[in-house]
Design an enzyme around this catalytic site. Structure first.
Site, PDB file in Angstrom:
ATOM      1  N   ASP A 136      -9.357   4.186  -2.341  1.00 31.78           N
ATOM      2  CA  ASP A 136     -10.300   4.578  -1.110  1.00 31.78           C
ATOM      3  C   ASP A 136     -11.736   5.151  -1.457  1.00 31.78           C
ATOM      4  O   ASP A 136     -11.865   6.442  -1.466  1.00 31.78           O
ATOM      5  CB  ASP A 136      -9.600   5.465  -0.356  1.00 31.78           C
ATOM      6  CG  ASP A 136      -8.154   4.917   0.359  1.00 31.78           C
ATOM      7  OD1 ASP A 136      -8.117   3.589   0.198  1.00 31.78           O
ATOM      8  OD2 ASP A 136      -7.289   5.765   0.688  1.00 31.78           O
ATOM      9  N   ASP A 171       0.865  -1.261   0.037  1.00 28.57           N
ATOM     10  CA  ASP A 171       0.186  -0.007  -0.027  1.00 28.57           C
ATOM     11  C   ASP A 171       0.682   1.344   0.092  1.00 28.57           C
ATOM     12  O   ASP A 171       2.148   1.103   0.060  1.00 28.57           O
ATOM     13  CB  ASP A 171      -0.989  -0.194   1.187  1.00 28.57           C
ATOM     14  CG  ASP A 171      -2.166   0.786   1.122  1.00 28.57           C
ATOM     15  OD1 ASP A 171      -2.424   1.442  -0.031  1.00 28.57           O
ATOM     16  OD2 ASP A 171      -2.991   0.905   2.004  1.00 28.57           O
ATOM     17  N   GLU A 185       2.655   5.179  -3.930  1.00 29.63           N
ATOM     18  CA  GLU A 185       2.814   6.154  -4.990  1.00 29.63           C
ATOM     19  C   GLU A 185       4.095   6.839  -5.131  1.00 29.63           C
ATOM     20  O   GLU A 185       4.222   7.174  -6.494  1.00 29.63           O
ATOM     21  CB  GLU A 185       1.440   7.059  -4.968  1.00 29.63           C
ATOM     22  CG  GLU A 185       0.081   6.480  -4.932  1.00 29.63           C
ATOM     23  CD  GLU A 185      -0.185   5.774  -3.645  1.00 29.63           C
ATOM     24  OE1 GLU A 185      -1.110   4.783  -3.851  1.00 29.63           O
ATOM     25  OE2 GLU A 185       0.262   5.897  -2.524  1.00 29.63           O
TER      26      GLU A 185
END
Length: 917
Positions: free
Chosen positions: A585, A509, A512
Site C-alpha cells: 500500500d 491479499d 500476513e
C-alpha cells in the site's frame, strides 16, 4: 438496542483505524520487544560455548555445544550442532536442543520450504582434518566444501566460518561471541512470562526461547537483502558511531497501511537472506530458515570499539547481528563468488521462480473496486477505444457477497461467467481477491465446513480463533496443515467456485495475516496451529502456506495442465515457487515511485523475481506527470499493474487529457513490444533464479560506482533503465557502466560507457539504453492483448559493440501449460560476429510428441553500430535481401532511422545465418 449501537461504534472505530496512515506507536519497536531488547544488551565475547565430541555422523559433522565453565551440580543441557555440505559450495548449519533430554516441546522446523532436489545434493563427509588457530586451546575441525573452499568449526571459542583455501575468510558466525540460545524450560514458581502491548497480552506458555548470533561478511563493501523494507538497496548501518537510525531491520509480516518510505520497519514480507558484495572478494550470502519474528542489525564501522577485544581476523568485514523470537538455528552459507552465483545457490535451496503464463507478464488493470459488470465492460471497452493494450482486469473485495470469498454479489455481478467469457474472447483474463479470513456465519457453507472439520487456527484455549477483518467476525484457515491445504485447493474447482471460469485467477491479499482486532494488526503469537505449533514460530510463513495452497488448487483445477497465477501480499523464502508479490500500500507521491526501485530489486535478489509496485501508488491522487512517469517506469517492473484505493479518483489512462493518454499508451506499448525479451528473462529466472530486473552491480560486479546505485537498474543483461523521480525534471544524471558503449532505446544514439552523462529529460519516455554487444527480441505490432500477439512476427535489435559483435536469446513456449517441462519449447541463441548473424538451437532436441512448433518469422533485423551495408545474404538458401534505413521504433515522439534488414522472413525455430555484405 444498546448492544447493536456499541457494535456499530466498534465497527466505526475499527474502520477509522484502517484509513488512518501509519502510526509508529501502533507497532512494537526493539525496546518494546523483550527478546530484541535482551539480545541488543549482549556484550561482545559474552558467548562461552565450546564445541565437544566433534565427529562424523551420517555424512555430517556433529558436535555438542556446552558452556566453558559448568556447574557440576546443575549440568546444562547441550545444544546439538550439525554441519552439512551440499553441492555448489553450500554449507548448512543447524543448532537445536537435544530432543532426547525431554524439553517442554519440540522446537518448530519449517516444512515444505527447502526443495527436495537440494536435499538430494548433500555431500557425505568422510573425514575431518584439524588445525590449531592462533592461541586456541583446542584444534579446529575442517571439512572440504568445494574446490577452493573449506568450512571450519572452531571449538573454543565456538565459531563457524567458511574460508578460501588460502585462509581468507568469506563468511562467519559467532566471530564476535554474540551467540545466545534460550533453551525451553519449566517456569519457576512465581515467574511471570506474560508480555503486554497496547491492551493485548501474550501468555507465552513456553517462556523465553529466542536465538541470536553475529554474522560477518568479509571483504564486503555493502550488504543487501532481507526484505521487505521501504529503504535503500544497500542496507544502512543500524548500530554504531554516528548511526542516526537506531532500530534494527524488522522481519515481521504486517498489514502496514500507508507505510513510511526510507525506514527499517518491517512490511508485508520477510525473507531472512542477506547478500554481501565487494570489489576485492566478490559476493557471498547468508540465509536463516526461520519464520518467527526477526530483528537484524547492520553494525556500523567501530561498533565494537569499546569492547577492547581484538578482532578474530585481520580482514575487513561488515558485521551483522541476527535476533529471532523462536525457532532453531537452520542457516545456510553461500560462497558465490559472483552475485549470480549466490542467487543461484540460494534458489537451489528455496526454489526458483515459477514460470508464469505469458498473459501474466503483460499489463494488469486493477482498482478497489470496479463496481459491477457494467463498469467492467466500460473499462474494457475504453482500453480498446483508446487503443491501449491490457491483459487482465481485477476485482477487489466488493465483488463478493458480503465479503464471503469465492462468491459474487449477484445484484452487481449477475452473470460472472458471461463477463469472463467476454474478456476471454479478446484474449483477456480476470483476477478476483480471495483472502485467508473466512466470515463466521453459519449460513456460509465454507465457514460451516471449515469449522466442522476443525480447519481453523485455534486460540490459546483451543477454540477457533475469532478475529476481525473485512467481513467482521472471521476465522483463519490453518494452511500449515497439509490436509487443510488440500481441502482449500479443491475449493477452486469450477464446480466449487461457482461463477468462475478457466480464465479466472486469484489474488491472496491480507495474508500476513491481517487481523484488525489483533496485536499490531495481526494474529496473537500464542494462537495454535497444526501440530501444536505456536503462531509466533511460523508467523512470517503463514501467508506462504496459504499462497502454496491456492496455487496448488489452481493447478488441480486445470488437471495439472494450466500454470497458476496467484498474487500474494505476504512473502517468505520460497514464495517464488508459487507466484507473484507486490510492494503493498504505497502512496501517490514521488518518494514512493523512487523507493519502489530498491524494493523490487531487493525482492529479486532474494528469489522473488516476479514483483512490482502499484503503478500510480495505492493511496492518494497522483498528478498527471507522476502517473505518466510511474507508467514509464512500471513498464519495466517484472509485475506491471495499475491499482488504487477506493477513496481515490478514477485514474484509468484516458482520464488525464489526450496528451497524457498518448504518453501512458506508449509506456504500456513499450512493455508489449518487449514481451518476448521479458518472457525469455522469466525463463532464465525459472531455470537459474537470476532475477528479471537486477541491480547494476549484478551485471558489473567490479564497478564500484554501481554498488549503491538504486535509481537505475538492469532489465536482464541488455537494458539499463533510469527512472525520473522529480517533478518537472529537465536534466538527469545517468551512469552507464562498463567499457562498452550504450545505445539510446528510443533513438539509437550512442553513448560512451564508464562515465556519467547529463541528459535532457523528455516527457515521452524515461532514459533507457541497450548495451552494446546484446541482441533483444521484440514484437512491434500493436494488439489488444498478448494473446493476440502470439503469431506476430519478431524484430531483432542487434546492438554491436566495438568488436562488431553481439549476442542474445529468445525463449518461446505455449505460454500457458507445463509442457515446457517435457521439452516443448523453442530456445534460440543469436550471435553476430564476423559480419554474420547466426541462429543456434540451445534447447533440447525434443521428440515429435512433445515438440513445440511456431510458424512465426523474423520480419526485421535492426543493426545498431553498423554502417555501409547494402544487402544481406540468407543462408542456407542463398537468398539476397535488402538493407535500408527504417524506423527504430513505431512509438510516438523522438525516433530515428537505422539500418534494417527488412523481411528476411526467417522461421524463428530454424537454424540460419544472415551474412551482411
Amino acid at each position: 438496542m444498546r448492544a447493536p449501537y456499541l457494535l456499530l461504534l466498534l465497527l466505526l472505530s475499527l474502520h477509522l483505524t484502517l484509513v488512518l496512515p501509519w502510526k509508529k506507536d501502533e507497532f512494537r519497536n526493539c525496546n518494546q520487544t523483550p527478546f530484541c531488547k535482551r539480545a541488543r544488551a549482549f556484550k561482545r565475547g559474552s558467548c562461552s560455548l565450546v564445541a565437544h565430541d566433534v565427529s562424523i555422523n551420517d555424512g555430517d559433522l556433529t558436535a555438542k555445544l556446552l558452556p566453558r565453565n559448568q556447574d557440576p551440580d546443575h549440568p546444562p543441557n547441550p545444544l546439538l550442532l550439525v554441519l552439512s555440505v551440499y553441492q555448489d559450495g553450500i554449507v548448512r548449519l543447524r543448532i537445536d536442543e537435544d530432543p532426547s533430554l525431554g524439553p517442554p516441546k519440540k522446537r518448530f522446523q519449517l516444512p515444505n520450504v527447502i526443495v527436495d532436489e537440494f536435499l538430494s545434493q548433500k555431500l557425505w563427509l568422510q573425514r575431518i582434518s584439524t588445525e590449531t588457530i592462533g592461541s586456541d586451546l583446542r584444534p579446529s575441525s575442517i571439512v572440504y566444501l568445494s574446490d577452493g573452499y573449506e568450512a571450519v568449526l572452531r571449538q573454543d571459542p565456538f565459531e563457524v566460518f567458511v574460508r578460501e583455501k588460502s585462509g581468507k575468510r568469506v563468511l562467519s558466525l559467532n566471530s564476535h561471541g554474540l551467540f545466545d540460545f534460550e533453551q525451553l524450560r519449566v517456569k519457576d514458581e512465581g515467574e511471570d512470562w506474560e508480555e503486554k502491548f497496547r491492551g493485548h497480552t501474550d501468555t507465552r506458555p513456553f517462556g523465553p526461547q529466542s536465538i541470536s548470533f553475529d554474522v560477518s561478511f568479509y571483504d564486503a563493501d555493502f550488504v543487501y537483502g532481507i526484505p521487505e523494507h521501504a529503504t535503500s538497496l544497500a542496507l544502512k548501518p543500524t548500530r554504531g558511531p554516528d548511526v542516526e537510525e537506531s532500530e534494527p531491520y524488522r522481519l515481521f509480516n504486517l498489514d502496514v497501511f500507508e507505510y513510511l518510505h526510507d525506514s527499517p520497519f518491517g512490511l508485508y514480507g520477510s525473507i531472512p537472506f542477506m547478500i554481501s558484495h565487494g570489489k576485492s572478494r566478490g559476493t557471498s550470502g547468508f540465509f536463516w530458515l526461520n519464520a518467527a519474528e526477526m530483528q537484524i542489525d547492520v553494525l556500523g564501522s567501530g561498533w565494537d570499539a569499546e569492547s577492547g577485544i581484538s578482532l578474530p581476523s585481520s580482514q575487513s568485514s561488515i558485521d551483522t547481528f541476527w535476533m529471532s523470537e523462536a525457532g532453531i538455528v537452520d542457516t545456510f552459507f553461500f560462497v558465490g563468488p559472483g552475485p549470480k552465483d549466490v542467487v543461484r545457490q540460494y534458489t537451489s535451496v528455496t526454489g526458483t521462480s515459477a514460470m508464469p503464463q505469458l498473459f501474466a507478464t503483460a499489463y494488469h488493470q486493477c482498482r478497489w473496486n470496479y463496481r459491477d459488470e457494467e463498469d467492467v465492460a466500460h473499462v474494457d471497452s475504453k482500453f480498446d477505444e483508446h487503443d491501449i493494450p491490457y491483459d487482465v482486469l481485477w476485482l477487489d473485495i466488493d465483488h463478493t457477497d458480503g465479503k464471503r470469498y469465492m462468491t459474487w454479489d449477484r445484484s452487481l455481478f449477475p452473470n460472472p461467467e458471461e463477463m469472463q467469457k467476454k474478456l476471454a474472447a479478446k484474449g483477456r483474463y480476470m483476477v478476483t481477491v480471495v483472502d485467508p479470513h473466512v466470515k463466521r456465519e453459519d449460513s456460509f457453507t465454507l465457514h460451516k465446513e471449515a469449522s466442522k472439520k476443525g480447519y481453523y487456527v485455534k486460540d490459546a484455549a483451543g477454540n477457533d480463533y475469532d478475529g476481525w477483518c473485512w467481513p467482521g467476525s472471521s476465522s483463519y484457515l490453518d494452511a500449515l496443515s497439509p490436509e487443510v491445504r488440500s481441502w482449500w485447493g479443491e475449493k477452486f474447482s469450477l464446480q466449487n467456485y461457482v461463477g468462475s471460469t478457466p480464465t479466472l485467477y486469484i489474488w491472496n491479499d491480507m495474508n500476513e495475516p491481517s487481523v484488525f482486532s489483533g496485536p499490531e494488526g495481526t494474529m496473537p503469537r500464542n494462537a495454535l496451529h497444526y501440530g501444536g505449533v505456536e503462531h509466533r514460530e511460523l508467523h512470517n510463513a503463514y501467508g506462504y502456506y496459504f499462497h502454496m495452497a491456492t496455487s496448488e488448487g489452481l493447478v488441480k483445477r486445470g488437471d495439472g495442465n494450466d500454470r497458476p497465477f496467484v498474487l500474494s501480499r505476504a512473502a517468505f523464502a520460497g514464495t517464488q515457487k508459487y507466484g507473484t508479490v507486490w510492494t503493498g500500500d504505497s502512496s501517490a507521491e514521488w518518494d514512493y515511485l523512487r523507493v519502489s526501485v530498491p524494493m523490487v530489486l531487493t525482492l529479486g535478489l532474494t528469489g522473488l523475481s516476479f514483483s512490482g509496485a502499484d503503478v500510480g501508488g495505492f493511496f492518494g491522487n497522483p498528478e498527471a506527470e507522476l502517473l505518466v512517469r510511474w507508467f514509464q517506469l512500471g513498464a519495466f517492473y517484472p509485475f506491471f499493474r495499475g491499482h488504487a484505493h477506493h477513496d481515490t479518483k478514477r485514474r484509468e489512462p484516458w482520464l488525464f487529457g489526450e496528451r497524457n493518454t498518448e504518453l501512458m499508451r506508449d509506456a504500456i506499448r513499450v512493455r508489449y513490444v518487449l514481451l518476448p525479451y521479458f518472457y525469455t528473462l522469466f525463463r532464465e529466472a525459472n531455470m537459474t533464479g537470476i532475477p528479471v530486473v537486477r541491480p547494476l552491480w549484478m551485471e558489473f560486479p567490479s564497478d564500484e560506482v554501481t554498488f549503491k546505485n538504486d535509481e537505475a537498474f538492469m532489465v536482464g543483461s541488455a537494458l539499463l533503465v533510469q527512472g525520473i523521480y522529480t517533478k518537472e525534471a529537465k536534466k538527469v544524471s545517468v551512469y552507464l557502466p562498463g567499457k562498452q558503449s550504450w545505445y539510446d532505446f528510443r533513438t539509437g544514439t550512442i553513448y560512451k560507457g564508464g562515465i556519467t552523462h547529463q541528459l535532457e529529460v523528455f516527457e515521452e519516455s524515461i532514459p533507457t539504453f541497450q548495451k552494446a554487444g546484446t541482441i533483444i527480441p521484440r514484437k512491434d505490432r500493436s494488439r489488444r492483448s498478448s494473446t493476440q500477439m502470439v503469431n506476430d512476427p519478431y524484430t531483432l535489435v542487434v546492438a554491436l559493440n566495438s568488436s562488431q559483435a553481439a549476442e542474445g536469446e529468445l525463449y518461446i513456449d505455449d505460454g500457458k501449460s507445463f509442457e515446457f517441462k517435457q521439452g516443448a519449447f523453442i530456445h534460440r541463441r543469436f550471435v553476430f560476429s564476423d559480419g554474420k548473424l547466426t541462429s543456434l538451437n540451445v534447447g533440447p532436441i525434443a521428440s515429435s510428441s512433445t515438440k513445440f512448433s511456431s510458424n512465426c518469422v523474423i520480419e526485421r533485423i535492426i543493426l545498431l553500430g553498423h554502417s555501409g551495408a547494402k544487402s544481406a545474404l540468407v543462408e542456407p538458401e542463398n537468398r539476397k535481401v535488402d538493407i535500408e534505413l527504417g524506423p527504430l521504433h513505431f512509438l510516438r515522439g523522438r525516433g530515428s532511422s537505422v539500418l534494417t534488414i527488412r523481411k528476411p522472413n526467417l522461421l524463428i525455430s530454424d537454424d540460419w545465418t544472415v551474412k551482411v555484405v
